[in-house]
Design an enzyme around this catalytic site. Structure first.
Site, PDB file in Angstrom:
ATOM      1  N   CYS A  62       0.849  -1.187   0.000  1.00 13.26           N
ATOM      2  CA  CYS A  62       0.000   0.000   0.000  1.00 13.26           C
ATOM      3  C   CYS A  62       0.891   1.246   0.000  1.00 13.26           C
ATOM      4  O   CYS A  62       2.026   1.200   0.459  1.00 13.26           O
ATOM      5  CB  CYS A  62      -0.877  -0.047   1.256  1.00 13.26           C
ATOM      6  N   GLY A  63       0.348   2.333  -0.453  1.00 13.85           N
ATOM      7  CA  GLY A  63       1.088   3.590  -0.404  1.00 13.85           C
ATOM      8  C   GLY A  63       1.416   4.019   1.021  1.00 13.85           C
ATOM      9  O   GLY A  63       2.362   4.774   1.249  1.00 13.85           O
TER      10      GLY A  63
END
Length: 181
Positions: A62-63
């Protein structure tokens, strides 16, 4: 006869103590969880009762995954004061794909996580992890994305929620933790 009475008394005392312990355990900590990429299962109440907790649903792709580093800093800063971060990897948002072994590598080797990471879990619906079911009951909030943070006080109550965009080392989050210590 005297020996039997002593054994009975000791057994009664231990049973009463165990009942009192389990009766005083907050709902959110009632149960067992398997650790990430492990066969080891822990009793949540035994491990975390009486501590201030930051429960975070995580994802390894995920970012927000770099927040692992800040979560670790937070854990190290306050662990001696009765605080623990607990990570719950989830693929509910399709960003923790692959094996638990791969997720563990990212957590432990890439980001140096030492706080407890539980096995991959589901956050909502009929298969939801009981911890997240209790969080949702108490807070009326479910994670809207990865790295949603839930601050749990020593009594096992959700006292604050923080969206993914809140940095684990933000002043707002640190102040909220310090108020609970």
């Amino acid at each position: 006869m005297k020996h039997s009475l002593l054994c009975y008394t000791a057994l009664f005392s231990m049973t009463t103590s165990l009942y009192a312990f389990s009766a005083s355990c907050p709902d959110i900590l009632n149960g067992k969880q398997r650790l990430l990429n492990s066969n080891e299962v822990i009793e949540l109440c035994e491990e975390f009762q009486g501590k201030t907790l930051l429960i975070v649903n995580t994802a390894s792709q995920c970012g927000f995954t770099p927040q692992f580093e800040q979560l670790e800093q937070l854990h190290q800063t306050y662990k001696s004061e009765g605080f623990t971060v607990i990570g719950f990897p989830s693929n509910d948002f399709r960003q923790d794909r692959g094996s638990e072994e791969q997720s563990a590598k990212i957590c432990y080797l890439d980001y140096g996580v030492t706080f407890p990471m539980m096995a991959r879990t589901t956050l909502s619906g009929p298969e939801a992890n009981p911890v997240f079911s209790k969080i949702q009951q108490q807070a009326g909030v479910k994670p809207k994305w990865n790295f949603y943070k839930f601050l749990i006080n020593k009594e096992g109550k959700v006292v604050a929620t923080f969206p993914s965009s809140t940095s684990p080392t933000s002043t707002t989050l640190k102040n909220a933790i310090e108020q609970q210590l």
